[in-house]
Structures are given as C-alpha cells and as structure tokens.
Design an enzyme around this catalytic site. Structure first.
Site, PDB file in Angstrom:
ATOM      1  N   CYS A   2       0.803  -1.216  -0.142  1.00 36.68           N
ATOM      2  CA  CYS A   2      -0.072  -0.157  -0.115  1.00 36.68           C
ATOM      3  C   CYS A   2       0.788   1.204   0.033  1.00 36.68           C
ATOM      4  O   CYS A   2       0.128   2.285  -0.236  1.00 36.68           O
ATOM      5  CB  CYS A   2      -1.066  -0.005   1.136  1.00 36.68           C
ATOM      6  SG  CYS A   2      -0.101   0.225   2.825  1.00 36.68           S
ATOM      7  N   ASP A  23       2.510   2.598   2.706  1.00 40.67           N
ATOM      8  CA  ASP A  23       2.629   3.241   4.078  1.00 40.67           C
ATOM      9  C   ASP A  23       4.045   3.143   4.623  1.00 40.67           C
ATOM     10  O   ASP A  23       4.435   1.905   4.465  1.00 40.67           O
ATOM     11  CB  ASP A  23       1.717   2.782   4.765  1.00 40.67           C
ATOM     12  CG  ASP A  23       0.234   2.989   4.472  1.00 40.67           C
ATOM     13  OD1 ASP A  23      -0.142   4.031   3.908  1.00 40.67           O
ATOM     14  OD2 ASP A  23      -0.904   2.431   5.108  1.00 40.67           O
ATOM     15  N   CYS A  77      -2.105   6.643   4.523  1.00 44.77           N
ATOM     16  CA  CYS A  77      -3.513   7.060   4.276  1.00 44.77           C
ATOM     17  C   CYS A  77      -4.020   7.586   5.915  1.00 44.77           C
ATOM     18  O   CYS A  77      -3.165   7.375   6.684  1.00 44.77           O
ATOM     19  CB  CYS A  77      -4.415   5.840   4.069  1.00 44.77           C
ATOM     20  SG  CYS A  77      -4.358   4.333   5.187  1.00 44.77           S
ATOM     21  N   CYS A 120      -2.863  -1.438   8.894  1.00 46.99           N
ATOM     22  CA  CYS A 120      -2.260  -0.075   9.422  1.00 46.99           C
ATOM     23  C   CYS A 120      -2.135  -0.297  10.872  1.00 46.99           C
ATOM     24  O   CYS A 120      -0.989   0.138  11.403  1.00 46.99           O
ATOM     25  CB  CYS A 120      -3.307   1.078   9.264  1.00 46.99           C
ATOM     26  SG  CYS A 120      -3.647   1.531   7.287  1.00 46.99           S
TER      27      CYS A 120
END
Length: 147
Positions: free
Chosen positions: A33, A35, A59, A103
């Site tokens: 992703c 991150d 995000c 996350c």
C-alpha cells in the site's frame, strides 16, 4: 466507515514529529500500500517511555493508528510497550474497516522496531522481542485470516 476516534486521531494526530537523540527509532513500511511509519522513543534509565513521536507517510488510517500507538506506549515500561498489539490499537480506535487492519499492524511493528533499535543501542535483550521486519506485507498474509 471510520469511527469518530479514527477521524479525531487523523484530523488531530497526537505526538507528530521527531525526537532528537531518541533512545530507539523504528521504521517499517508496507510495500503493497506504500505506507511508511517511523516511531521515535525516549526511554529513561528505568526503562520507562517518557516520550514517543511518529512520522507517517500514508492514508488516514495509518496516521490514526500511529497517533494512537504513541498514546498507548507513553508512560509504559519497555515490557508493557511490547504488549501493545495491533488489536489493542484497533480497539482503542473503536475498530478499523477490514481493508485497513494492516495499518494497525504497521503501528505494532513500528513500536517493536523502535524497541529493537533501543535494545541494540544499549546492548540489552528484551524478552519476547523478535527482530522486526522492514516490510509488514511479509507478515500480513499470516494475520489476514484472523479478521
């Protein structure tokens, strides 16, 4: 849909920044992703986390989980911080959508990476702490079935 707590920690993140001469710094990412999370710990001579800051590229959920993770470890001992799991971060935020669970795993691993750096710098072993991975997508496959 995000909880009010997730939105609050995204819109008003706590403990953003760096700690100069930090006791431990950990950086982890997720290649899938994009991150990236960096966690800074200031640990006193008694092994208590006096301060914790983060810098995150990612995000809203990544920012929120970083913010919450710093709140959860501040004032804790190194051993207590080691017990802060991705599930604890999610619970403290009143949950995350399934596609954003990674996350919270990033936040857990950033704490572990900073603790690992602290242990390496001080030549100590922290019971239960394993060498962290740089890319949590390697670990993600193992945990996705749990949610």
């Amino acid at each position: 849909m995000y909880s009010e707590k997730v939105m609050d920690h995204f819109n008003n993140p706590r403990n953003v920044g760096e700690i100069e001469d930090a006791s431990g710094v950990g950086t982890v990412g997720n290649a899938k992703c994009g991150d990236i999370m960096r966690m800074y710990l200031d640990i006193d001579d008694n092994g208590v986390i006096q301060d914790c800051k983060f810098k995150t590229f990612g995000c809203g959920a990544a920012v929120a989980t970083s913010s919450m993770a710093t709140e959860l470890v501040k004032g804790k001992t190194v051993q207590e911080a080691l017990l802060v799991t991705n599930k604890a971060v999610m619970e403290a935020l009143d949950g995350l959508p399934p596609v954003k669970v990674h996350c919270s795993l990033l936040a857990e691993e950033a704490i572990h990476a900073a603790l690992w750096d602290y242990a390496q710098k001080h030549g100590i072993e922290i019971e239960g702490l394993e060498k962290p991975v740089n890319d949590i997508s390697e670990k993600e496959e193992d945990t996705e079935e749990d949610y």
